[in-house]
Each structure stands twice: as structure tokens, then as C-alpha cells.
Design an enzyme around this catalytic site. Sequence first.
Site, PDB file in Angstrom:
ATOM      1  N   SER A 153       0.847  -1.205   0.000  1.00 40.57           N
ATOM      2  CA  SER A 153       0.000   0.000   0.000  1.00 40.57           C
ATOM      3  C   SER A 153       0.875   1.244   0.000  1.00 40.57           C
ATOM      4  CB  SER A 153      -0.931  -0.024   1.220  1.00 40.57           C
ATOM      5  OG  SER A 153      -1.912   0.973   1.101  1.00 40.57           O
ATOM      6  N   ASN A 154       0.316   2.388   0.320  1.00 41.30           N
ATOM      7  CA  ASN A 154       1.097   3.624   0.388  1.00 41.30           C
ATOM      8  C   ASN A 154       0.529   4.516   1.492  1.00 41.30           C
ATOM      9  OD1 ASN A 154      -1.017   5.427  -0.780  1.00 41.30           O
ATOM     10  ND2 ASN A 154      -0.739   4.046  -2.526  1.00 41.30           N
ATOM     11  N   TYR A 155       1.125   5.690   1.659  1.00 45.91           N
ATOM     12  CA  TYR A 155       0.783   6.540   2.812  1.00 45.91           C
ATOM     13  C   TYR A 155      -0.369   7.509   2.564  1.00 45.91           C
ATOM     14  CZ  TYR A 155       4.967   4.906   5.180  1.00 45.91           C
ATOM     15  OH  TYR A 155       5.903   4.125   5.798  1.00 45.91           O
ATOM     16  N   SER A 156      -1.094   7.360   1.463  1.00 43.49           N
ATOM     17  CA  SER A 156      -2.200   8.298   1.223  1.00 43.49           C
ATOM     18  C   SER A 156      -3.219   8.201   2.365  1.00 43.49           C
ATOM     19  CB  SER A 156      -2.882   7.981  -0.107  1.00 43.49           C
ATOM     20  OG  SER A 156      -4.086   8.695  -0.211  1.00 43.49           O
TER      21      SER A 156
ATOM     22  N   ALA B 131      -4.380   7.454  -4.539  1.00 44.17           N
ATOM     23  CA  ALA B 131      -3.036   6.970  -4.864  1.00 44.17           C
ATOM     24  C   ALA B 131      -3.185   5.472  -5.126  1.00 44.17           C
ATOM     25  CB  ALA B 131      -2.086   7.251  -3.713  1.00 44.17           C
TER      26      ALA B 131
END
Length: 427
Positions: free
Chosen positions: A224-227, A291
Amino acid sequence: MTETEVPSPLRGKKILLGICGGIAAYKTPMLVRLLKKQGAEIRIVMTGAAARFVTELTLSTLSGEPVSKEVLPETEANDSDWTRHISLGEWADAYVIAPATANTVARLAAGICDDMLSTCFITLRPNRPKILFPAMDGEMFSSASVRRNLAWLSENGCRIIEPESGDLASGQCGTGRMPEPEIIAQIIAETFAETRQKSRLTGKSVVVTAGPTREKIDGVRFISNYSSGKMGFAVAQAAASRGASVTLISGPVTLQTPPGVDRQDVETAEEMNREAGKRAGECDVFIGAAAVADYRPETPARGKIRKTGATMELTLVRNPDIIGEFARRKKTGQLAVGFSLEPTEELHHAEEKLRRKGLDLIACNTFDGETRGFDVDTNVLTLIDGRSEPRRLPLLDKREAAERLLDAVEELMNEQQPEDHGAGLAV
Ligand code: PMT
């Protein structure tokens, strides 16, 4: 609020309240309570004289925000705050001055900026309503200078609410009384409701994607990512407050659904794509603030993958390009608006994405990991439509950045269908 209840036009609105030094200032704490109760955010600026009629402590307690009087910080501890007159002008959806005294009316008409209240009057963004509630003794109100100054302010875009007649603090009877807080709140709400109708987005269908996606490695792990979803949620909220019917397709985030927004939660890019596809035919504007993970593990394991060696290989495959799909199929009149986030050569890559994905507008982020980009409250966007010069916005709260993005969307709508109705007005 139940599903059928219509949200107050004040809900989510940011109101700057200017208080001048007149006896009617005693009504303002009640006004602050009423506006907050209807969902508005309030910040207060007051003149030095106003502070003799109603205390800063009362107003800051009720608004939940510090009250400002001077442009320059009043204590050394606040010395980084000296640009507050600009940020308040950027922040506010409307500026309400109640009570407006003869002295302040004269200063505003003359363009004098010698305190926070008068300075915010000229830093307020264009198109934001300025509503003045003059209140003073009857003789003062009918004096030639006050009439002239109010006429000038009215001709220059201020909404002047004539005071009521009745008993005045001087013991006289005449015209000069500020309306009761309930009436003032109603007038402000009506102003927002009227302005809302002037937005090009009123009655339009807007789909917004927000937040990250999670791509399963196995039953307990994901990529995943930090959005945080803050940018996309701000866009959804701003579109809803302009009267659009908004669907927010969100990856896993911890944010509350903005009022009046229909939210669809998803986890993976494929799920987000499916939900977007269901609405693609009908929506007028598609805004991709999510994102989305570009890749996903080819074959996620069902249970938990056991560790077996010092390294592990994962085969990743491309995810669907959600906004690209929408843009490829979109019909005349539909708009595709994307975001772009790249670590270097941001503008170059954003322009390339605008062309490659066939978007109408792209908001190019700058990313520093602290004040802009992922998981912070502020952002710096450059708006690119491929025809006019890129427009770089200053560092803004994401809610304000969302408003600016929608102003640009409305401009595009005006260009495409100028006959639809009047020019978009952002509130
Ligand atoms: O959520 P926050 O913490 O508030 O952070 C906001 C944000 C930085 C995530 C947001 O402002 C943002 O920039 N979102 C898009 C980030 C991104 O994925 O950019 P991109 O350059 O990889 O993608 C370009 C566009 O294509 C974006 O509109 C994206 O939503 C869309 N896209 C990308 C990949 C994909 N498979 N499908 C897509 O629709």
C-alpha cells in the site's frame, strides 16, 4: 441528520466574523453558537473597541479558535503568525461584519488597513460574500457620510443588511438596531444557498477517488502507500457544498464521510476500478485523487506465506488505469481530472500524464513529506490543462486547494458549455 434531511447551507462553511465596538457586540457570542450549531467553522477578528463590549475569552471559547485583533502579533510567542491576515482571507468562505460601526464602515470604504478586521476585508478572496450588518445610533446611521460609505461598499460587491428600527442603546427610538442572531444566521445561510445555485457543479454528478489501495500479498499482508485520503475527501466535500451529487470511492482511510456525500469503500485497485466503472457512464466529472497502486501481486496466497529463506520473490502485475479507462471512454461534456505525484521533474511528468491518459485537467503535487503530498493537511498544487499556462497555487490547506481545483473545473465547464448557465462562482 437523517438521509432525507437537507443539510444546512452553513454546514462545513468557513465564516470569518468581524466584530466592531458597538453595544450590539453583546449579541455575537449567541451568533457564534448558532452558526457552529449549524455546522459552520468560525474564526473571529475584532477591533480593539469591540473587546470592551465582549471578551476575547468568551468568543475564543465559543468558536474554539483564537481571536485576532492586530495584524502584527500581539505577543512575541505568536511572532510566526504575522501573515494571519492573508491566511484568514484565503480561508474564509464568507466575511460577516456584525456589528459594523460608522467608524469601521468609513475605514472599509476608504481601504484603510490598520487592524486585522479591516485588513482581512481586502485579503478575502474574490467572489467570497462580504455581508455587513451596520448598527449604530439612528442619527449616525442616517448621516450623509455613513450613507455615502455604505452606498460605495454596496456598489463594490458588499451585501449591506439594513438595521432594524426600535429602541436603541442611547434611549432613543430609531433605525440602527442590529438584527437578532437568529436572523443574522438565516441571512448568512440564504447567502450561501443563493451562491450555491450559481455554481456550475450544482446538480452535476461528480465521482471522486481517494485514499490508497491495498494489494494483497497473502491473507495477512498487503502492498500500500501513505495516502490518507485527505485530499480526495476535501475535493468531495467541496463538490458537495457546491450542490453536486458526489460519489466518493475510497480506499482504506480513517476519515469521516463529508456531509451529503455518498461513500463507497473499497480495498484494492480492481475493486476501485469496478466501482468507478459502474458510475462512469453517468457522471459529469471524474476526479482521481486516489493513490492507486500501479502493481499488485500476481497470485496472492490465501493464508499466510511462511518464511522459508533469506529472500523472497513476488511477481507483480499492472493494475488497471482507473482514470485512464474513464478518459478513454468519456463522452462529450464529461471531464476527467487527475492528480500527479512524482519525486522529480513534476511538471514535465504531469504534462505527459495529462496527454497520455487523455485528461482535461491535472493537479500536479509537489512532495516534500512534511507540508505537501501524502498524509498532511496542506498541499502545493499546480493546475495544468494543456492549453493555458500552468497555474501554481500557494501552500494551502487541502480544503482550500480543493476549492481552487473545482474553480478550475468550473472554468473548463464554462468553456465547454458556455450556454449551460451563468459563470461559476466558488463558495
Ligand atoms: O491522500 P492524501 O494523504 O491527502 O494525499 C493526497 C495525494 C498525494 C495522494 C493526492 O494529492 C494525489 O496526488 N493522488 C494521486 C497520486 C498518484 O497516484 O499519482 P500518479 O501520478 O501515480 O497517478 C496519476 C493519476 O492517475 C491520478 O489521478 C491517479 O488517481 C490515477 N491513477 C493512477 C494509477 C492507476 N492505476 N489508476 C489511476 O486512476
